[in-house]
Design an enzyme around this catalytic site. Structure first.
Site, PDB file in Angstrom:
ATOM      1  N   GLY A 121       0.620  -1.151   0.060  1.00  0.00           N
ATOM      2  CA  GLY A 121      -0.117  -0.214  -0.093  1.00  0.00           C
ATOM      3  C   GLY A 121       0.787   1.357   0.018  1.00  0.00           C
ATOM      4  O   GLY A 121       0.610   2.171   0.536  1.00  0.00           O
ATOM      5  N   SER A 162       1.305   3.342  -2.414  1.00  0.00           N
ATOM      6  CA  SER A 162       1.037   4.424  -3.517  1.00  0.00           C
ATOM      7  C   SER A 162       0.560   5.672  -3.140  1.00  0.00           C
ATOM      8  O   SER A 162       0.510   6.687  -3.895  1.00  0.00           O
ATOM      9  CB  SER A 162       0.303   3.842  -4.587  1.00  0.00           C
ATOM     10  OG  SER A 162      -0.830   3.414  -4.126  1.00  0.00           O
ATOM     11  N   ARG A 163       0.079   5.669  -1.819  1.00  0.00           N
ATOM     12  CA  ARG A 163      -0.513   6.749  -1.183  1.00  0.00           C
ATOM     13  C   ARG A 163      -0.610   6.895   0.164  1.00  0.00           C
ATOM     14  O   ARG A 163      -0.045   5.838   0.853  1.00  0.00           O
ATOM     15  CB  ARG A 163      -2.068   6.973  -1.856  1.00  0.00           C
ATOM     16  CG  ARG A 163      -2.690   5.820  -1.390  1.00  0.00           C
ATOM     17  CD  ARG A 163      -4.257   5.548  -1.696  1.00  0.00           C
ATOM     18  NE  ARG A 163      -5.021   4.626  -1.355  1.00  0.00           N
ATOM     19  CZ  ARG A 163      -5.813   4.681  -0.358  1.00  0.00           C
ATOM     20  NH1 ARG A 163      -5.829   5.655   0.462  1.00  0.00           N
ATOM     21  NH2 ARG A 163      -6.489   3.418   0.239  1.00  0.00           N
ATOM     22  N   ASN A 212       1.646  -2.437   5.609  1.00  0.00           N
ATOM     23  CA  ASN A 212       0.803  -1.211   5.719  1.00  0.00           C
ATOM     24  C   ASN A 212      -0.635  -1.247   5.061  1.00  0.00           C
ATOM     25  O   ASN A 212      -1.478  -0.617   5.508  1.00  0.00           O
ATOM     26  CB  ASN A 212       1.774  -0.045   5.128  1.00  0.00           C
ATOM     27  CG  ASN A 212       0.863   1.396   4.753  1.00  0.00           C
ATOM     28  OD1 ASN A 212       0.688   2.013   6.068  1.00  0.00           O
ATOM     29  ND2 ASN A 212       0.480   1.359   3.822  1.00  0.00           N
ATOM     30  N   TYR A 269     -12.581  -2.976  12.172  1.00  0.00           N
ATOM     31  CA  TYR A 269     -11.487  -2.566  11.884  1.00  0.00           C
ATOM     32  C   TYR A 269     -10.269  -2.447  13.203  1.00  0.00           C
ATOM     33  O   TYR A 269      -9.197  -3.331  13.052  1.00  0.00           O
ATOM     34  CB  TYR A 269     -11.280  -0.881  11.429  1.00  0.00           C
ATOM     35  CG  TYR A 269     -10.093  -0.380  11.039  1.00  0.00           C
ATOM     36  CD1 TYR A 269      -9.334  -0.587   9.862  1.00  0.00           C
ATOM     37  CD2 TYR A 269      -9.594   0.599  11.955  1.00  0.00           C
ATOM     38  CE1 TYR A 269      -8.263  -0.043   9.509  1.00  0.00           C
ATOM     39  CE2 TYR A 269      -8.455   1.078  11.573  1.00  0.00           C
ATOM     40  CZ  TYR A 269      -7.722   1.058  10.364  1.00  0.00           C
ATOM     41  OH  TYR A 269      -6.462   1.613  10.132  1.00  0.00           O
ATOM     42  N   ILE A 327      -5.382  10.639  11.388  1.00  0.00           N
ATOM     43  CA  ILE A 327      -4.423  11.311  10.327  1.00  0.00           C
ATOM     44  C   ILE A 327      -5.284  11.780   9.208  1.00  0.00           C
ATOM     45  O   ILE A 327      -6.354  11.287   8.886  1.00  0.00           O
ATOM     46  CB  ILE A 327      -3.705  10.048   9.796  1.00  0.00           C
ATOM     47  CG1 ILE A 327      -2.790   9.471  10.811  1.00  0.00           C
ATOM     48  CG2 ILE A 327      -2.714  10.680   8.701  1.00  0.00           C
ATOM     49  CD1 ILE A 327      -1.541  10.135  11.644  1.00  0.00           C
TER      50      ILE A 327
END
Length: 253
Positions: free
Chosen positions: A11, A13-14, A95, A158, A191
Protein backbone atom coordinates in the site's frame (compact mmCIF):
# COMPACT_ATOMS: atom_id res chain seq x y z
CA UNK A 1 25.80 -7.89 -5.26
CA UNK A 2 24.42 -4.68 -3.79
CA UNK A 3 24.81 -4.07 -0.06
CA UNK A 4 21.93 -1.59 -0.14
CA UNK A 5 19.03 -2.52 2.11
CA UNK A 6 15.68 -3.15 0.43
CA UNK A 7 12.22 -2.57 1.90
CA UNK A 8 8.83 -3.82 0.73
CA UNK A 9 5.95 -1.49 1.64
CA UNK A 10 2.45 -2.75 0.92
CA UNK A 11 0.00 0.00 0.00
CA UNK A 12 2.85 2.37 -0.78
CA UNK A 13 1.23 4.41 -3.54
CA UNK A 14 -0.61 6.90 -1.31
CA UNK A 15 -1.20 8.18 2.20
CA UNK A 16 0.83 6.72 5.03
CA UNK A 17 2.48 4.07 2.85
CA UNK A 18 3.71 6.67 0.38
CA UNK A 19 5.26 8.71 3.19
CA UNK A 20 6.86 5.57 4.65
CA UNK A 21 8.35 4.71 1.26
CA UNK A 22 9.73 8.23 0.73
CA UNK A 23 11.24 8.33 4.21
CA UNK A 24 12.87 4.94 3.66
CA UNK A 25 14.37 6.39 0.48
CA UNK A 26 15.69 9.35 2.47
CA UNK A 27 17.45 6.84 4.77
CA UNK A 28 19.28 5.36 1.78
CA UNK A 29 17.03 2.31 1.54
CA UNK A 30 15.73 0.96 -1.79
CA UNK A 31 11.99 0.31 -1.91
CA UNK A 32 9.45 -1.95 -3.56
CA UNK A 33 5.91 -0.63 -3.11
CA UNK A 34 2.60 -2.29 -3.86
CA UNK A 35 -0.56 -0.68 -5.14
CA UNK A 36 -4.07 -2.04 -5.58
CA UNK A 37 -5.64 0.04 -8.37
CA UNK A 38 -3.70 3.23 -9.02
CA UNK A 39 -0.64 2.31 -11.06
CA UNK A 40 -0.06 5.94 -12.07
CA UNK A 41 0.21 7.06 -8.43
CA UNK A 42 2.58 4.17 -7.70
CA UNK A 43 4.77 5.18 -10.64
CA UNK A 44 4.99 8.72 -9.25
CA UNK A 45 6.19 7.35 -5.89
CA UNK A 46 8.82 5.23 -7.66
CA UNK A 47 10.05 8.34 -9.50
CA UNK A 48 10.18 10.32 -6.25
CA UNK A 49 12.28 7.61 -4.58
CA UNK A 50 14.59 7.44 -7.59
CA UNK A 51 14.96 11.22 -7.39
CA UNK A 52 16.36 10.66 -3.90
CA UNK A 53 19.07 8.48 -5.45
CA UNK A 54 17.56 5.11 -4.54
CA UNK A 55 16.20 2.30 -6.65
CA UNK A 56 12.48 1.52 -6.52
CA UNK A 57 9.80 -0.65 -8.12
CA UNK A 58 6.01 -1.00 -7.93
CA UNK A 59 3.99 -4.23 -8.02
CA UNK A 60 0.23 -4.75 -8.06
CA UNK A 61 -1.27 -6.51 -5.04
CA UNK A 62 -4.86 -6.87 -3.87
CA UNK A 63 -4.58 -7.81 -0.19
CA UNK A 64 -8.14 -9.18 -0.21
CA UNK A 65 -7.21 -11.77 -2.87
CA UNK A 66 -5.26 -14.32 -0.83
CA UNK A 67 -5.01 -16.90 -3.66
CA UNK A 68 -2.91 -14.33 -5.59
CA UNK A 69 -0.19 -14.22 -2.93
CA UNK A 70 1.95 -17.04 -4.33
CA UNK A 71 2.12 -15.31 -7.71
CA UNK A 72 2.87 -11.99 -5.98
CA UNK A 73 5.78 -13.51 -4.03
CA UNK A 74 7.17 -14.82 -7.31
CA UNK A 75 6.92 -11.30 -8.76
CA UNK A 76 8.80 -9.95 -5.74
CA UNK A 77 11.58 -12.51 -6.24
CA UNK A 78 11.75 -11.81 -9.99
CA UNK A 79 11.96 -8.05 -9.31
CA UNK A 80 14.67 -8.54 -6.69
CA UNK A 81 16.71 -10.68 -9.08
CA UNK A 82 16.34 -8.40 -12.09
CA UNK A 83 16.85 -5.09 -10.29
CA UNK A 84 19.11 -5.99 -7.36
CA UNK A 85 20.67 -9.34 -8.33
CA UNK A 86 19.36 -10.98 -5.13
CA UNK A 87 16.36 -13.03 -4.03
CA UNK A 88 16.28 -11.57 -0.51
CA UNK A 89 15.17 -8.28 1.01
CA UNK A 90 15.46 -6.68 4.45
CA UNK A 91 12.34 -4.90 5.65
CA UNK A 92 8.67 -5.86 5.31
CA UNK A 93 6.18 -3.10 6.13
CA UNK A 94 2.61 -4.46 6.26
CA UNK A 95 0.81 -1.18 5.66
CA UNK A 96 -1.89 -1.84 3.03
CA UNK A 97 -5.41 -1.48 4.33
CA UNK A 98 -8.97 -0.37 3.78
CA UNK A 99 -11.03 2.03 5.86
CA UNK A 100 -14.65 2.04 6.88
CA UNK A 101 -16.82 2.30 9.93
CA UNK A 102 -20.21 0.78 10.74
CA UNK A 103 -22.15 0.40 13.98
CA UNK A 104 -22.06 -3.22 15.19
CA UNK A 105 -25.75 -3.76 14.40
CA UNK A 106 -25.16 -2.81 10.75
CA UNK A 107 -22.05 -4.91 10.08
CA UNK A 108 -22.61 -7.60 7.45
CA UNK A 109 -20.65 -10.81 7.18
CA UNK A 110 -19.32 -9.62 3.82
CA UNK A 111 -18.01 -6.38 5.39
CA UNK A 112 -16.47 -8.35 8.26
CA UNK A 113 -14.79 -10.87 5.96
CA UNK A 114 -13.25 -8.19 3.73
CA UNK A 115 -11.65 -6.51 6.74
CA UNK A 116 -10.58 -9.88 8.11
CA UNK A 117 -8.86 -10.79 4.83
CA UNK A 118 -7.14 -7.45 4.26
CA UNK A 119 -6.15 -6.53 7.80
CA UNK A 120 -5.48 -9.82 9.58
CA UNK A 121 -5.57 -12.98 7.48
CA UNK A 122 -3.76 -11.18 4.68
CA UNK A 123 -1.03 -9.83 6.96
CA UNK A 124 -0.65 -13.29 8.52
CA UNK A 125 -0.24 -15.26 5.31
CA UNK A 126 1.62 -12.66 3.24
CA UNK A 127 4.21 -12.41 6.01
CA UNK A 128 4.37 -16.21 6.24
CA UNK A 129 5.13 -16.40 2.51
CA UNK A 130 7.64 -13.53 2.45
CA UNK A 131 9.64 -14.25 5.63
CA UNK A 132 11.74 -16.98 3.95
CA UNK A 133 12.95 -14.23 1.59
CA UNK A 134 13.77 -11.80 4.40
CA UNK A 135 17.44 -11.51 5.29
CA UNK A 136 18.56 -12.56 8.76
CA UNK A 137 18.66 -9.45 10.91
CA UNK A 138 15.76 -7.97 8.95
CA UNK A 139 12.63 -6.23 10.21
CA UNK A 140 8.90 -6.71 10.02
CA UNK A 141 6.78 -3.64 10.81
CA UNK A 142 3.03 -3.99 11.09
CA UNK A 143 0.58 -1.11 11.22
CA UNK A 144 -2.20 -0.82 13.81
CA UNK A 145 -4.42 2.03 14.99
CA UNK A 146 -4.94 4.16 18.06
CA UNK A 147 -8.45 2.70 18.22
CA UNK A 148 -7.15 -0.53 19.73
CA UNK A 149 -6.42 1.55 22.87
CA UNK A 150 -9.33 4.01 22.82
CA UNK A 151 -12.77 3.40 21.37
CA UNK A 152 -14.22 5.19 18.36
CA UNK A 153 -17.80 3.97 17.77
CA UNK A 154 -18.18 2.34 14.37
CA UNK A 155 -14.68 0.90 14.26
CA UNK A 156 -15.39 -2.41 16.00
CA UNK A 157 -14.38 -4.49 12.97
CA UNK A 158 -11.34 -2.45 11.91
CA UNK A 159 -9.97 -2.12 15.44
CA UNK A 160 -10.60 -5.78 16.26
CA UNK A 161 -8.55 -6.89 13.25
CA UNK A 162 -5.77 -4.49 14.19
CA UNK A 163 -5.91 -5.79 17.78
CA UNK A 164 -5.37 -9.28 16.39
CA UNK A 165 -2.32 -8.06 14.47
CA UNK A 166 -0.94 -6.53 17.69
CA UNK A 167 -1.04 -9.97 19.33
CA UNK A 168 0.37 -11.54 16.15
CA UNK A 169 3.26 -9.05 16.25
CA UNK A 170 4.43 -10.45 19.59
CA UNK A 171 4.27 -14.01 18.30
CA UNK A 172 6.19 -13.05 15.17
CA UNK A 173 8.84 -11.34 17.31
CA UNK A 174 9.21 -14.50 19.39
CA UNK A 175 9.30 -16.92 16.47
CA UNK A 176 11.42 -14.86 14.04
CA UNK A 177 13.90 -13.81 16.73
CA UNK A 178 16.14 -16.83 16.15
CA UNK A 179 17.01 -15.27 12.77
CA UNK A 180 17.68 -11.86 14.32
CA UNK A 181 14.49 -10.45 12.77
CA UNK A 182 12.71 -7.87 14.92
CA UNK A 183 8.95 -7.29 14.67
CA UNK A 184 7.15 -4.18 15.87
CA UNK A 185 3.80 -2.52 15.26
CA UNK A 186 3.16 1.20 14.76
CA UNK A 187 -0.24 2.56 15.80
CA UNK A 188 -1.13 5.93 14.21
CA UNK A 189 -3.82 8.13 15.69
CA UNK A 190 -6.21 10.20 13.53
CA UNK A 191 -4.42 11.24 10.34
CA UNK A 192 -5.37 13.62 7.52
CA UNK A 193 -5.07 11.45 4.40
CA UNK A 194 -7.43 10.10 1.72
CA UNK A 195 -7.90 6.94 3.83
CA UNK A 196 -11.52 5.90 4.45
CA UNK A 197 -12.76 8.33 1.78
CA UNK A 198 -10.78 11.15 3.42
CA UNK A 199 -13.25 11.24 6.32
CA UNK A 200 -11.02 13.35 8.57
CA UNK A 201 -9.56 15.54 5.83
CA UNK A 202 -13.00 16.46 4.47
CA UNK A 203 -14.64 17.17 7.83
CA UNK A 204 -13.33 20.33 9.59
CA UNK A 205 -15.65 19.78 12.59
CA UNK A 206 -14.32 16.26 13.07
CA UNK A 207 -10.76 17.60 12.80
CA UNK A 208 -11.56 20.20 15.44
CA UNK A 209 -13.03 17.59 17.77
CA UNK A 210 -10.13 15.16 17.34
CA UNK A 211 -7.63 18.01 17.80
CA UNK A 212 -9.30 18.85 21.11
CA UNK A 213 -8.49 15.33 22.37
CA UNK A 214 -4.75 15.84 21.81
CA UNK A 215 -2.34 17.70 24.09
CA UNK A 216 -0.78 19.08 20.89
CA UNK A 217 -4.17 20.35 19.70
CA UNK A 218 -3.98 18.97 16.16
CA UNK A 219 -4.57 15.79 14.20
CA UNK A 220 -1.73 13.89 12.59
CA UNK A 221 -0.41 14.01 9.04
CA UNK A 222 1.23 11.28 6.99
CA UNK A 223 4.58 13.02 7.58
CA UNK A 224 4.22 12.24 11.30
CA UNK A 225 4.25 8.48 10.67
CA UNK A 226 6.67 7.76 7.80
CA UNK A 227 9.82 8.86 9.66
CA UNK A 228 9.01 6.57 12.60
CA UNK A 229 8.66 3.54 10.34
CA UNK A 230 11.89 4.49 8.55
CA UNK A 231 13.66 4.85 11.91
CA UNK A 232 12.58 1.31 12.86
CA UNK A 233 14.46 0.10 9.77
CA UNK A 234 17.76 1.63 10.92
CA UNK A 235 20.51 0.26 13.13
CA UNK A 236 19.50 2.74 15.82
CA UNK A 237 16.28 0.75 16.36
CA UNK A 238 17.90 -2.70 16.49
CA UNK A 239 17.00 -3.29 20.16
CA UNK A 240 13.31 -2.40 19.80
CA UNK A 241 11.36 -5.64 19.43
CA UNK A 242 7.82 -6.88 20.01
CA UNK A 243 6.57 -3.37 20.78
CA UNK A 244 3.39 -1.45 20.00
CA UNK A 245 4.53 2.10 19.25
CA UNK A 246 1.67 4.57 19.23
CA UNK A 247 2.36 7.63 17.10
CA UNK A 248 -0.68 9.70 17.90
CA UNK A 249 0.46 12.93 19.55
CA UNK A 250 -0.72 11.76 22.96
CA UNK A 251 -4.41 11.65 22.01
CA UNK A 252 -6.77 10.51 24.79
CA UNK A 253 -4.09 10.34 27.45
Amino acid sequence: MSTTKIALVTGGSRGLGKDMALNLGKKGIDVIITYNNNEAAATEVVKAIEALGQQAAALQLNMANLPSYNEFVQQVITTLQSKWNTSQFDFLINNAGIGGGLPIEKVTEEFFDEFLNVHFKGVYFLTQKLVPHLNNGGRVINISTGTTRFVNPGYSVYASMKGAVEVLTKYMAKEFGARGITVNIVAPGPIITDFNNATIRNNPKLQEFLSSLSPLNRVGEAEDIGPVVAFLCTGDAAWINGQRIEVAGGINL
